[in-house]
Write an enzyme that holds these catalytic residues in place. Structure first.
Site, PDB file in Angstrom:
ATOM      1  CB  VAL A 152      -0.955   0.008   1.200  1.00  0.00           C
ATOM      2  CG1 VAL A 152      -1.788   1.300   1.211  1.00  0.00           C
ATOM      3  CG2 VAL A 152      -1.880  -1.199   1.155  1.00  0.00           C
ATOM      4  CE1 TYR A 153       5.396   5.578   2.804  1.00  0.00           C
ATOM      5  CE2 TYR A 153       7.100   4.164   1.894  1.00  0.00           C
ATOM      6  CZ  TYR A 153       6.708   5.374   2.413  1.00  0.00           C
ATOM      7  OH  TYR A 153       7.624   6.389   2.551  1.00  0.00           O
TER       8      TYR A 153
END
Length: 245
Positions: A152-153
Protein backbone atom coordinates in the site's frame (compact mmCIF):
# COMPACT_ATOMS: atom_id res chain seq x y z
CA UNK A 1 21.35 32.77 1.38
CA UNK A 2 20.05 31.56 -1.98
CA UNK A 3 16.43 31.51 -0.77
CA UNK A 4 16.43 35.00 0.74
CA UNK A 5 12.94 36.53 0.48
CA UNK A 6 11.24 33.23 -0.35
CA UNK A 7 8.41 31.70 1.66
CA UNK A 8 8.33 27.92 2.08
CA UNK A 9 5.61 25.59 3.34
CA UNK A 10 6.97 22.29 4.64
CA UNK A 11 4.27 19.77 5.54
CA UNK A 12 4.97 17.25 8.26
CA UNK A 13 7.81 19.43 9.49
CA UNK A 14 7.67 18.75 13.22
CA UNK A 15 10.10 15.81 13.10
CA UNK A 16 12.37 13.65 10.96
CA UNK A 17 13.11 14.63 7.38
CA UNK A 18 10.57 17.47 7.40
CA UNK A 19 12.18 19.04 10.45
CA UNK A 20 15.60 19.04 8.80
CA UNK A 21 14.20 20.44 5.56
CA UNK A 22 12.58 23.32 7.44
CA UNK A 23 15.81 24.09 9.29
CA UNK A 24 17.95 24.04 6.15
CA UNK A 25 15.56 26.11 4.03
CA UNK A 26 15.50 28.70 6.81
CA UNK A 27 19.29 28.66 6.96
CA UNK A 28 19.27 29.45 3.23
CA UNK A 29 17.13 32.52 3.87
CA UNK A 30 13.55 31.30 3.43
CA UNK A 31 10.73 32.16 5.80
CA UNK A 32 9.36 28.74 6.70
CA UNK A 33 5.90 27.53 7.60
CA UNK A 34 6.37 24.52 9.88
CA UNK A 35 3.25 22.43 9.30
CA UNK A 36 2.18 19.77 11.79
CA UNK A 37 -0.86 17.53 12.15
CA UNK A 38 -1.05 16.65 15.84
CA UNK A 39 2.04 17.75 17.78
CA UNK A 40 2.23 21.53 18.21
CA UNK A 41 4.94 21.20 20.85
CA UNK A 42 7.36 19.54 18.42
CA UNK A 43 6.53 22.10 15.73
CA UNK A 44 7.19 24.95 18.16
CA UNK A 45 10.57 23.39 18.95
CA UNK A 46 11.46 23.48 15.24
CA UNK A 47 10.36 27.12 15.02
CA UNK A 48 12.46 28.00 18.06
CA UNK A 49 15.50 26.19 16.61
CA UNK A 50 15.16 28.21 13.42
CA UNK A 51 14.75 31.50 15.27
CA UNK A 52 17.74 30.85 17.52
CA UNK A 53 19.84 30.42 14.36
CA UNK A 54 18.65 33.79 13.06
CA UNK A 55 15.92 32.52 10.74
CA UNK A 56 12.20 33.14 10.54
CA UNK A 57 9.47 30.51 10.93
CA UNK A 58 5.87 30.07 11.97
CA UNK A 59 3.98 26.88 12.93
CA UNK A 60 0.58 26.08 11.41
CA UNK A 61 -1.46 23.00 12.25
CA UNK A 62 -3.26 21.28 9.36
CA UNK A 63 -4.26 17.70 8.58
CA UNK A 64 -3.31 17.35 4.92
CA UNK A 65 -5.78 14.49 4.44
CA UNK A 66 -8.56 17.12 4.67
CA UNK A 67 -8.89 19.52 1.75
CA UNK A 68 -10.33 22.23 4.00
CA UNK A 69 -7.21 22.05 6.17
CA UNK A 70 -4.92 22.29 3.14
CA UNK A 71 -6.83 25.35 1.95
CA UNK A 72 -6.55 26.91 5.41
CA UNK A 73 -2.81 26.17 5.50
CA UNK A 74 -2.25 28.22 2.35
CA UNK A 75 -4.62 30.99 3.47
CA UNK A 76 -2.85 31.34 6.81
CA UNK A 77 0.55 31.33 5.08
CA UNK A 78 -0.57 34.15 2.80
CA UNK A 79 -1.91 36.00 5.81
CA UNK A 80 1.38 35.58 7.66
CA UNK A 81 3.90 36.23 4.88
CA UNK A 82 1.91 37.40 1.84
CA UNK A 83 3.26 34.88 -0.66
CA UNK A 84 4.18 31.24 -1.28
CA UNK A 85 7.32 30.33 -3.25
CA UNK A 86 8.21 26.79 -2.15
CA UNK A 87 5.97 23.88 -1.20
CA UNK A 88 7.52 20.71 0.19
CA UNK A 89 4.92 17.94 0.43
CA UNK A 90 6.78 15.88 2.99
CA UNK A 91 3.88 14.76 5.21
CA UNK A 92 3.27 11.03 4.92
CA UNK A 93 2.65 7.83 6.79
CA UNK A 94 3.87 4.28 6.35
CA UNK A 95 1.68 1.51 7.77
CA UNK A 96 3.20 -1.75 6.57
CA UNK A 97 1.20 -4.97 6.52
CA UNK A 98 0.85 -8.13 4.50
CA UNK A 99 -1.98 -7.88 1.97
CA UNK A 100 -4.10 -10.34 3.97
CA UNK A 101 -3.98 -7.95 6.95
CA UNK A 102 -4.62 -4.61 5.23
CA UNK A 103 -7.91 -3.05 6.34
CA UNK A 104 -9.99 -0.65 4.29
CA UNK A 105 -9.43 2.03 6.90
CA UNK A 106 -5.65 1.62 6.81
CA UNK A 107 -5.65 1.65 3.00
CA UNK A 108 -7.78 4.80 2.85
CA UNK A 109 -5.72 6.60 5.50
CA UNK A 110 -2.43 6.08 3.66
CA UNK A 111 -3.89 7.26 0.36
CA UNK A 112 -5.59 10.23 2.04
CA UNK A 113 -2.37 11.55 3.57
CA UNK A 114 0.23 10.47 1.05
CA UNK A 115 -1.67 11.08 -2.20
CA UNK A 116 -4.72 13.23 -1.55
CA UNK A 117 -2.75 15.59 0.69
CA UNK A 118 -0.04 16.02 -1.92
CA UNK A 119 -2.50 16.48 -4.78
CA UNK A 120 -4.58 19.18 -3.16
CA UNK A 121 -1.51 21.00 -1.87
CA UNK A 122 -0.41 21.14 -5.51
CA UNK A 123 -3.85 22.50 -6.40
CA UNK A 124 -3.46 25.26 -3.84
CA UNK A 125 0.02 25.96 -5.16
CA UNK A 126 -1.44 26.42 -8.64
CA UNK A 127 -3.84 29.01 -7.23
CA UNK A 128 -1.49 30.90 -4.93
CA UNK A 129 2.18 30.24 -5.71
CA UNK A 130 4.37 33.03 -7.06
CA UNK A 131 6.03 32.65 -10.49
CA UNK A 132 9.48 31.13 -10.14
CA UNK A 133 8.28 28.81 -7.39
CA UNK A 134 9.17 25.21 -6.65
CA UNK A 135 7.15 22.20 -5.53
CA UNK A 136 8.93 19.18 -4.10
CA UNK A 137 6.87 16.04 -3.54
CA UNK A 138 7.97 12.86 -1.79
CA UNK A 139 8.05 9.28 -3.02
CA UNK A 140 10.24 6.37 -1.89
CA UNK A 141 13.00 4.25 -3.39
CA UNK A 142 11.12 1.23 -2.02
CA UNK A 143 8.82 1.56 -5.05
CA UNK A 144 11.68 0.16 -7.15
CA UNK A 145 12.08 -2.90 -4.94
CA UNK A 146 9.87 -5.88 -4.13
CA UNK A 147 9.55 -5.89 -0.36
CA UNK A 148 6.85 -7.76 1.56
CA UNK A 149 4.34 -5.61 3.52
CA UNK A 150 5.08 -2.42 1.54
CA UNK A 151 2.32 -2.82 -1.06
CA UNK A 152 0.00 0.00 0.00
CA UNK A 153 2.78 2.44 0.92
CA UNK A 154 4.61 1.84 -2.36
CA UNK A 155 1.34 2.23 -4.28
CA UNK A 156 0.73 5.65 -2.73
CA UNK A 157 4.21 6.79 -3.64
CA UNK A 158 3.89 5.48 -7.18
CA UNK A 159 0.82 7.68 -7.49
CA UNK A 160 2.77 10.69 -6.23
CA UNK A 161 5.49 10.09 -8.83
CA UNK A 162 2.92 10.01 -11.61
CA UNK A 163 1.03 13.11 -10.53
CA UNK A 164 4.38 14.94 -10.29
CA UNK A 165 5.19 13.99 -13.87
CA UNK A 166 1.73 14.79 -15.20
CA UNK A 167 1.56 18.21 -13.54
CA UNK A 168 4.92 19.46 -14.81
CA UNK A 169 3.48 20.97 -18.01
CA UNK A 170 0.61 22.58 -16.13
CA UNK A 171 3.00 24.38 -13.80
CA UNK A 172 5.68 25.10 -16.41
CA UNK A 173 3.90 28.04 -18.11
CA UNK A 174 3.82 29.75 -14.71
CA UNK A 175 7.58 29.20 -14.29
CA UNK A 176 7.01 26.76 -11.43
CA UNK A 177 9.02 23.57 -11.16
CA UNK A 178 7.61 20.38 -9.67
CA UNK A 179 9.74 17.40 -8.78
CA UNK A 180 9.69 14.34 -6.57
CA UNK A 181 12.37 13.07 -4.23
CA UNK A 182 12.44 9.34 -3.52
CA UNK A 183 14.58 8.72 -0.43
CA UNK A 184 16.06 5.38 0.42
CA UNK A 185 16.17 4.17 4.00
CA UNK A 186 16.67 7.20 6.25
CA UNK A 187 17.33 7.08 9.97
CA UNK A 188 14.07 8.61 11.21
CA UNK A 189 11.45 7.68 13.76
CA UNK A 190 9.04 6.76 10.94
CA UNK A 191 11.47 4.36 9.29
CA UNK A 192 12.89 2.73 12.43
CA UNK A 193 9.54 2.13 14.15
CA UNK A 194 8.91 -1.57 14.74
CA UNK A 195 12.08 -2.78 13.00
CA UNK A 196 14.58 -5.09 14.63
CA UNK A 197 18.29 -4.24 14.57
CA UNK A 198 18.84 -7.23 12.29
CA UNK A 199 16.34 -5.85 9.77
CA UNK A 200 17.85 -2.36 9.95
CA UNK A 201 21.30 -3.84 9.35
CA UNK A 202 20.00 -5.63 6.25
CA UNK A 203 18.79 -2.28 4.90
CA UNK A 204 22.21 -0.74 5.54
CA UNK A 205 23.74 -3.40 3.32
CA UNK A 206 21.37 -2.62 0.45
CA UNK A 207 23.08 0.62 -0.59
CA UNK A 208 26.54 1.50 -1.82
CA UNK A 209 27.76 3.08 1.42
CA UNK A 210 26.64 0.55 4.00
CA UNK A 211 24.73 3.05 6.12
CA UNK A 212 21.27 4.51 6.48
CA UNK A 213 20.68 7.93 5.02
CA UNK A 214 20.38 10.91 7.34
CA UNK A 215 17.73 13.65 7.14
CA UNK A 216 20.44 16.07 6.01
CA UNK A 217 21.06 13.93 2.90
CA UNK A 218 17.47 14.46 1.81
CA UNK A 219 17.27 18.12 2.85
CA UNK A 220 20.32 18.86 0.69
CA UNK A 221 18.45 17.62 -2.38
CA UNK A 222 15.39 19.68 -1.46
CA UNK A 223 17.57 22.79 -1.19
CA UNK A 224 18.91 22.19 -4.70
CA UNK A 225 15.45 21.81 -6.22
CA UNK A 226 14.07 24.81 -4.31
CA UNK A 227 16.79 27.20 -5.46
CA UNK A 228 17.91 28.78 -8.71
CA UNK A 229 20.36 25.97 -9.42
CA UNK A 230 17.43 23.58 -9.88
CA UNK A 231 15.37 25.69 -12.30
CA UNK A 232 15.97 23.39 -15.30
CA UNK A 233 14.80 20.29 -13.44
CA UNK A 234 11.06 19.57 -13.51
CA UNK A 235 8.73 16.59 -13.76
CA UNK A 236 11.44 14.31 -12.38
CA UNK A 237 11.69 11.71 -9.63
CA UNK A 238 15.16 11.83 -8.10
CA UNK A 239 16.23 8.79 -6.09
CA UNK A 240 18.27 10.12 -3.19
CA UNK A 241 19.23 6.76 -1.75
CA UNK A 242 22.97 6.15 -1.63
CA UNK A 243 22.75 3.57 -4.41
CA UNK A 244 19.98 1.51 -2.81
CA UNK A 245 19.20 -1.63 -4.77
Amino acid sequence: MELQGKVAIVTGASRGIGRQIAIQLAASGAKVIVNYASNPGKADEVVETIKQAGGEAFAIGADVSKVSDVEALFERTLGQYGRVDIVVNNAGIMDNAAIADVTEAAFDRQFAINVKGTYFACQQAMKHMSPGGSIINFSTSVSGAMLPTYSVYAATKGAVEQLTRQLAKEFGPRDITINCIAPGQVSTELFLAGKSEELVESFRRMNAFGRLGEPEDIANAVELLAGDRGRWITGQTIRVNGGFN
